[in-house]
Write a protein that holds these residues in place. Structure first.
Motif, PDB file in Angstrom:
ATOM      1  N   GLU A 144      -1.061   5.032   6.257  1.00  0.00           N
ATOM      2  CA  GLU A 144      -1.338   3.983   5.264  1.00  0.00           C
ATOM      3  C   GLU A 144      -2.619   4.391   4.547  1.00  0.00           C
ATOM      4  OE1 GLU A 144      -3.235   1.568   3.530  1.00  0.00           O
ATOM      5  OE2 GLU A 144      -3.305   0.067   5.108  1.00  0.00           O
ATOM      6  N   THR A 145      -2.483   4.818   3.296  1.00  0.00           N
ATOM      7  CA  THR A 145      -3.569   5.504   2.609  1.00  0.00           C
ATOM      8  C   THR A 145      -4.712   4.591   2.176  1.00  0.00           C
ATOM      9  OG1 THR A 145      -2.368   5.328   0.506  1.00  0.00           O
ATOM     10  CG2 THR A 145      -2.034   7.327   1.805  1.00  0.00           C
ATOM     11  N   GLU A 146      -4.447   3.297   2.003  1.00  0.00           N
ATOM     12  CA  GLU A 146      -5.506   2.396   1.538  1.00  0.00           C
ATOM     13  C   GLU A 146      -6.588   2.223   2.590  1.00  0.00           C
ATOM     14  OE1 GLU A 146      -5.859  -2.248   0.197  1.00  0.00           O
ATOM     15  OE2 GLU A 146      -4.223  -1.056  -0.663  1.00  0.00           O
ATOM     16  N   GLN A 147      -6.196   1.974   3.827  1.00  0.00           N
ATOM     17  CA  GLN A 147      -7.167   1.825   4.906  1.00  0.00           C
ATOM     18  C   GLN A 147      -7.343   3.106   5.713  1.00  0.00           C
ATOM     19  OE1 GLN A 147      -6.576  -1.663   7.323  1.00  0.00           O
ATOM     20  NE2 GLN A 147      -6.349  -3.022   5.555  1.00  0.00           N
ATOM     21  N   PRO A 202       0.819  -1.214   0.000  1.00  0.00           N
ATOM     22  CA  PRO A 202       0.000   0.000   0.000  1.00  0.00           C
ATOM     23  C   PRO A 202       0.852   1.264   0.000  1.00  0.00           C
ATOM     24  CG  PRO A 202       0.016  -1.027   2.166  1.00  0.00           C
ATOM     25  CD  PRO A 202       0.682  -1.989   1.234  1.00  0.00           C
ATOM     26  N   ASP A 203       0.253   2.353  -0.525  1.00  0.00           N
ATOM     27  CA  ASP A 203       0.933   3.640  -0.494  1.00  0.00           C
ATOM     28  C   ASP A 203       0.954   4.173   0.937  1.00  0.00           C
ATOM     29  OD1 ASP A 203       1.341   3.628  -3.220  1.00  0.00           O
ATOM     30  OD2 ASP A 203      -0.548   4.638  -3.650  1.00  0.00           O
TER      31      ASP A 203
END
Length: 212
Positions: free
Chosen positions: A23-26, A2-3
């Motif tokens: 953590e940009t996804e979550q 993840p980014d």
């Protein structure tokens, strides 16, 4: 993978460095060693990035008064409980041990016990980045003249747990000293005046005189 959002914040008055990882996804974030006066700024930064604060990480107890304004669980070394009644520890505090993992989203940081500057000093390793607070200064070490400091423990922490990390590991300290805010483990092995080529006995006899 993840980014991840990463920021290093510098406070000129204290020379202190604060780190934000998200953590940009979550949409979960952690903050390392925030200053109380930066709570509003940090909250705005996280909101702008669409991140919610999961943990506030403290590398040592000197940051214990800086809990205000950040609504999240606070992480300290379990060593802060030595001589401190459990009732005095806020319920939202998470106490961690060496090698414990701290999650934010799909990311994990590893706790590294680095006592010396204080008995409760810890560092955090994330991917190829080490956040060491005052366990290690770039090119030197923190002074060991505080009653709670232990020069021998500091030498053991740095030489056993930090300088043995891969050479390409980026070192992010707790303070910007002489205009430096990042180094590598390889550079600290070669050029750190406090630890490079020093025996434990020599370090303990000289450590109060090393530049902070």
């Amino acid at each position: 993978m993840p980014d991840v959002y990463f920021r290093q914040l510098y406070d000129a008055h204290h020379g202190a460095l604060t780190y934000v990882l998200g953590e940009t996804e979550q949409g979960e974030a952690i903050v390392i060693d925030p200053l109380a006066q930066d709570s509003v700024l940090l909250g705005a930064m996280l909101q702008e990035q669409g991140l919610r604060l999961r943990w506030v990480l403290h590398t040592h107890l000197h940051h214990g008064s800086e809990r205000q304004g950040l609504k999240a669980g606070h992480v300290y070394s379990r060593q802060i409980t030595r001589g401190l009644p459990t009732a005095h520890i806020p319920k939202e505090t998470r106490l961690v041990d060496h090698n414990e993992l701290i999650a934010f989203g799909q990311e994990r940081l590893r706790v590294i016990a680095t006592p010396g500057h204080t008995p409760s000093s810890i560092s955090f390793l994330w991917r190829d980045r080490l956040f060491c607070g005052d366990a290690l200064h770039l090119g030197g070490c923190p002074p060991c003249n505080d009653p709670s400091s232990d020069a021998g423990a500091m030498y053991d922490s740095v030489t056993t747990h930090l300088l043995t990390l891969p050479g390409e590991t980026l070192v992010f300290p707790g303070h910007d000293l002489a205009g430096r805010s990042v180094s590598t483990i390889a550079e600290e092995r070669r050029r750190n005046k406090a630890f490079s080529g020093q025996s434990r006995d020599a370090f303990m006899s000289l450590s109060p005189a090393f530049p902070a």
